[in-house]
Motif scaffolding. Structure first.
Motif, PDB file in Angstrom:
ATOM      1  N   THR A  54      99.935 -16.708 -43.407  1.00 50.00           N
ATOM      2  CA  THR A  54     100.021 -16.263 -44.818  1.00 50.00           C
ATOM      3  C   THR A  54      98.942 -15.328 -44.901  1.00 50.00           C
ATOM      4  OG1 THR A  54      98.303 -17.705 -45.502  1.00 50.00           O
ATOM      5  CG2 THR A  54     100.588 -18.734 -44.999  1.00 50.00           C
ATOM      6  N   VAL A  95     102.091  -9.070 -54.946  1.00 50.02           N
ATOM      7  CA  VAL A  95     101.867  -9.406 -56.226  1.00 50.02           C
ATOM      8  C   VAL A  95     100.515  -8.981 -56.829  1.00 50.02           C
ATOM      9  CG1 VAL A  95     101.468 -11.474 -57.848  1.00 50.02           C
ATOM     10  CG2 VAL A  95     103.360 -11.496 -56.213  1.00 50.02           C
ATOM     11  N   THR A 133      94.542 -19.698 -53.544  1.00 51.26           N
ATOM     12  CA  THR A 133      95.296 -20.745 -54.217  1.00 51.26           C
ATOM     13  C   THR A 133      94.843 -20.902 -55.680  1.00 51.26           C
ATOM     14  OG1 THR A 133      94.041 -22.164 -52.967  1.00 51.26           O
ATOM     15  CG2 THR A 133      96.019 -21.584 -51.884  1.00 51.26           C
ATOM     16  N   PHE A 190     107.871 -22.226 -54.949  1.00 57.34           N
ATOM     17  CA  PHE A 190     107.320 -21.719 -55.918  1.00 57.34           C
ATOM     18  C   PHE A 190     105.948 -21.266 -55.371  1.00 57.34           C
ATOM     19  CE2 PHE A 190     104.460 -21.369 -59.642  1.00 57.34           C
ATOM     20  CZ  PHE A 190     105.032 -20.270 -60.243  1.00 57.34           C
ATOM     21  N   TYR A 191     104.978 -22.198 -54.909  1.00 58.99           N
ATOM     22  CA  TYR A 191     103.773 -21.923 -54.651  1.00 58.99           C
ATOM     23  C   TYR A 191     103.726 -21.069 -53.195  1.00 58.99           C
ATOM     24  CZ  TYR A 191     102.685 -24.889 -58.426  1.00 58.99           C
ATOM     25  OH  TYR A 191     102.538 -25.423 -59.629  1.00 58.99           O
ATOM     26  N   LYS A 202      94.156 -18.785 -57.623  1.00 60.35           N
ATOM     27  CA  LYS A 202      94.705 -17.625 -58.592  1.00 60.35           C
ATOM     28  C   LYS A 202      96.032 -18.084 -58.696  1.00 60.35           C
ATOM     29  CE  LYS A 202      91.478 -14.167 -57.288  1.00 60.35           C
ATOM     30  NZ  LYS A 202      91.512 -12.834 -56.774  1.00 60.35           N
ATOM     31  N   ILE A 203      96.698 -18.785 -57.881  1.00 59.74           N
ATOM     32  CA  ILE A 203      98.367 -19.057 -58.025  1.00 59.74           C
ATOM     33  C   ILE A 203      98.669 -20.357 -58.690  1.00 59.74           C
ATOM     34  CG2 ILE A 203      99.107 -17.597 -56.039  1.00 59.74           C
ATOM     35  CD1 ILE A 203      99.513 -20.176 -54.410  1.00 59.74           C
ATOM     36  N   ASN A 250     103.809 -13.757 -50.648  1.00 57.38           N
ATOM     37  CA  ASN A 250     103.848 -12.244 -51.432  1.00 57.38           C
ATOM     38  C   ASN A 250     102.633 -11.928 -52.131  1.00 57.38           C
ATOM     39  OD1 ASN A 250     106.485 -11.821 -50.689  1.00 57.38           O
ATOM     40  ND2 ASN A 250     107.122 -13.573 -51.820  1.00 57.38           N
ATOM     41  N   TRP A 251     101.468 -12.500 -51.700  1.00 58.64           N
ATOM     42  CA  TRP A 251     100.427 -12.419 -52.466  1.00 58.64           C
ATOM     43  C   TRP A 251      99.770 -10.875 -52.600  1.00 58.64           C
ATOM     44  CZ3 TRP A 251      97.774 -14.314 -56.043  1.00 58.64           C
ATOM     45  CH2 TRP A 251      96.535 -13.842 -56.499  1.00 58.64           C
ATOM     46  N   ASP A 272     106.099 -18.936 -52.195  1.00 61.53           N
ATOM     47  CA  ASP A 272     106.523 -17.840 -52.195  1.00 61.53           C
ATOM     48  C   ASP A 272     105.338 -16.918 -52.865  1.00 61.53           C
ATOM     49  OD1 ASP A 272     108.806 -18.444 -51.095  1.00 61.53           O
ATOM     50  OD2 ASP A 272     110.146 -18.140 -52.902  1.00 61.53           O
ATOM     51  N   TRP A 273     104.651 -17.432 -53.719  1.00 60.40           N
ATOM     52  CA  TRP A 273     103.498 -16.741 -54.341  1.00 60.40           C
ATOM     53  C   TRP A 273     102.567 -16.381 -53.250  1.00 60.40           C
ATOM     54  CZ3 TRP A 273     101.895 -14.240 -58.591  1.00 60.40           C
ATOM     55  CH2 TRP A 273     102.697 -14.576 -59.764  1.00 60.40           C
ATOM     56  N   LEU A 274     102.264 -17.520 -52.600  1.00 58.86           N
ATOM     57  CA  LEU A 274     101.236 -17.085 -51.391  1.00 58.86           C
ATOM     58  C   LEU A 274     101.666 -16.007 -50.183  1.00 58.86           C
ATOM     59  CD1 LEU A 274      98.236 -18.147 -50.350  1.00 58.86           C
ATOM     60  CD2 LEU A 274      99.628 -19.815 -48.937  1.00 58.86           C
TER      61      LEU A 274
END
Length: 120
Positions: free
Chosen positions: A42, A118, A70, A107-108, A72-73, A114-115, A110-112
């Motif tokens: 990641t 994003v 983490t 959800f978490y 930040k998300i 695609n950091w 995917d955010w990580l």
């Protein structure tokens, strides 16, 4: 106070939880790990996973970087150990429904994953 689920129904829900979450994690590119069961590269460094009957254990190798990202998300890892656990069982079988659990977990993750896109 909710009634305790029937042991056989709970065991079946836990089995389905573990199978569905493991399948989801494998579908996003995890590979077998020697420390936990699975691992994933990641933007926060290597993240390791083990799926149990009603929760997912996660742990980052790079604790400092993982803590920064983490936070930040919105779901920070432990700033001392890098643990990033997801507990789901609340005493009801409904809390282990794979569709809802995977929606939350993805959800978490995917955010990580695609950091960089994003944050740009």
């Amino acid at each position: 106070m909710p009634r305790r689920p029937h042991p056989k129904r709970l065991a079946k829900a836990q089995e389905q939880f573990k199978a569905a979450v493991t399948t989801y994690l494998e579908s996003i590119g995890t590979r077998p790990s020697d420390f936990y069961d699975l691992e994933l590269d990641t933007p926060a460094g290597l993240l390791r996973f083990t799926v149990y009957e009603d929760w997912v254990a996660g742990r980052f190798d790079d604790v400092k970087r993982a803590t920064m990202l983490t936070k930040k998300i919105g779901r920070p890892c432990n700033p001392f150990t890098g643990k990033w656990n997801f507990h789901y069982f609340d005493g009801t079988i409904e809390s282990l429904k794979p569709d809802q659990v995977i929606l939350d977990l993805s959800f978490y993750i995917d955010w990580l994953l695609n950091w960089e896109s994003v944050a740009a």
